[in-house]
Design a protein around this motif. Structure first.
Motif, short mmCIF file in Angstrom:
data_model
loop_
_atom_site.label_atom_id
_atom_site.label_comp_id
_atom_site.label_asym_id
_atom_site.label_seq_id
_atom_site.Cartn_x
_atom_site.Cartn_y
_atom_site.Cartn_z
N LEU A 17 0.83 -1.20 0.00
CA LEU A 17 0.00 0.00 0.00
C LEU A 17 0.87 1.26 0.00
O LEU A 17 0.56 2.24 -0.68
N ARG A 20 2.04 2.13 -3.32
CA ARG A 20 0.99 2.52 -4.26
C ARG A 20 0.39 3.89 -3.97
O ARG A 20 0.05 4.64 -4.89
N GLU A 21 0.24 4.24 -2.70
CA GLU A 21 -0.50 5.44 -2.31
C GLU A 21 0.42 6.61 -1.99
O GLU A 21 1.36 6.46 -1.20
N ALA A 22 0.13 7.76 -2.57
CA ALA A 22 0.89 8.97 -2.26
C ALA A 22 0.50 9.52 -0.89
O ALA A 22 1.34 10.07 -0.17
N GLU A 23 -0.78 9.41 -0.52
CA GLU A 23 -1.29 9.82 0.80
C GLU A 23 -1.84 8.57 1.48
O GLU A 23 -3.04 8.27 1.38
N PRO A 24 -1.00 7.81 2.15
CA PRO A 24 -1.38 6.45 2.54
C PRO A 24 -2.24 6.33 3.79
O PRO A 24 -2.85 5.28 4.00
N TRP A 25 -2.32 7.36 4.64
CA TRP A 25 -2.97 7.18 5.94
C TRP A 25 -4.42 6.70 5.83
O TRP A 25 -4.80 5.72 6.52
N ALA A 27 -5.98 4.98 3.54
CA ALA A 27 -6.03 3.59 3.07
C ALA A 27 -5.45 2.63 4.11
O ALA A 27 -5.94 1.52 4.29
N GLN A 31 -8.19 -0.02 4.95
CA GLN A 31 -7.97 -1.31 4.32
C GLN A 31 -7.20 -2.29 5.21
O GLN A 31 -7.40 -3.50 5.13
#
Length: 348
Positions: A17, A20-25, A27, A31
């Motif tokens: 994750l 993949r994610e620029a702003e991960p918090w 997700a 998730q």
């Protein structure tokens, strides 16, 4: 240390994750549920309930999983409020539970579920950067809290503000409304732009008492999780350095083929592995938490400095991540007390 298949899946999921994610918090919380790892099941989290008092301040259900997450966050230098909210704020609330009877203050049923879903919380504690477990920053008359706390993680924009205050019976935890007119939160400029610290001033602010707080346990849990973050960041810094030395050619050969550099990187590898071992041993005792804080801080700082040295001129450019690892190393070395503050716990 041997990890379970579920823990391996947690590590893989967090790493995927973050890639993949620029702003991960959002997700990470929605998730994977990383904000709920230390929250007991009865409050909407994933941690099992304590049936007996912990053997010492560092042990807590879900702590190994929190360290696994922190290690991956460290590798990516992720800008998320995991340490300040999901570890510090949550652990401080959990220490108000009477473990002899497993009785929790009524307020925890209101405060912990939002934190478990990713709502941001902050713990204001230290006045001088030593994170003294007996002398927190604030004073109280029982209904109001007054004083100034420094180096408060993720305080700006926090939905929940907790304050540790001195009472005749020892440190106690108070809930403060962040929007109160007597609350002032001033961001502290830091070299590491992903480390959000603030100075929190409470001017006789009315606060809700939550009960006695075990700051020694909070400090040990925080040091254990931070040590895992430092070990993960140091490992990634070394990986990036090894990769670079295999690509950079000098005198017709990759510089990584030179024996002197091989020896330096082998030494760094040993130190990174010992740092990782120290981090995952930290929950076993308060003394081992201090060992992890000292050793992981020193190893991360050394690896980050060698990363700069072995990359050469490119490492001091803004576009290369090397400077970010060095800044994170220096910032985290001072967090929860500089290494020399913890040496007295290692060698009492």
């Amino acid at each position: 240390m041997t990890f379970t298949p579920e823990q391996d899946d947690l590590r893989a999921g967090v790493r995927k994750l973050l890639d993949r994610e620029a702003e991960p918090w959002p997700a990470l919380c929605a998730q994977i549920g990383i904000a709920a790892l230390l929250v007991p099941e009865r409050f909407g989290g994933f941690a099992t309930e304590l049936t007996t008092p912990p053997a010492h301040s560092g042990q807590a259900p879900g702590l190994t999983e929190a360290q696994i997450v922190a290690e991956e966050l460290g590798r990516h230098l992720a800008d998320v409020p995991f340490l300040g909210s999901s570890v510090l704020a949550v652990t401080s609330l959990l220490t108000t539970i009477d473990t002899s009877t497993n009785t929790a203050p009524d307020a925890l049923s209101r405060l912990l579920p939002p934190l478990a879903t990713g709502s941001a919380g902050a713990l204001a504690w230290t006045s001088d950067g030593r994170w003294d477990t007996h002398q927190p920053a604030f004073t109280t008359d029982g209904s109001t809290v007054d004083g100034i706390a420094h180096y408060v993680l993720d305080a700006a924009g926090a939905d929940l503000l907790l304050a540790a205050a001195r009472t005749p019976d020892g440190p106690a935890l108070f809930e403060v409304d962040p929007a109160h007119s007597g609350v002032r939160c001033a961001p502290v400029p830091t070299m590491d732009e992903t480390c959000h610290l603030a100075t929190v001033t409470l001017d006789h602010v009315r606060a809700r008492p939550l009960g006695p707080v075990d700051l020694a346990r909070v400090r040990d849990v925080a040091c254990a999780v931070l040590a895992a973050e430092q070990a993960g960041a140091a490992a990634q810094a070394l990986d990036l350095t090894v990769e670079y030395t295999q690509q950079r050619v000098q005198f017709g050969r990759p510089i990584g083929s030179f024996q002197a550099l091989k020896h330096r990187m082998a030494d760094l590898h040993v130190q990174v592995e010992t740092a990782r071992s120290a981090a995952y041993a930290a929950p076993r005792s308060s003394r081992l938490a201090a060992v992890a804080k000292v050793h992981c801080s020193e190893v991360f700082t050394k690896v980050a400095a060698e990363m700069i040295q072995l990359h050469g001129g490119i490492a001091i450019t803004w576009d290369h991540p090397a400077h970010r690892y060095l800044k994170r190393a220096h910032a985290t070395a001072q967090l929860f007390g500089a290494p020399h503050h913890h040496l007295s716990r290692v060698h009492p």
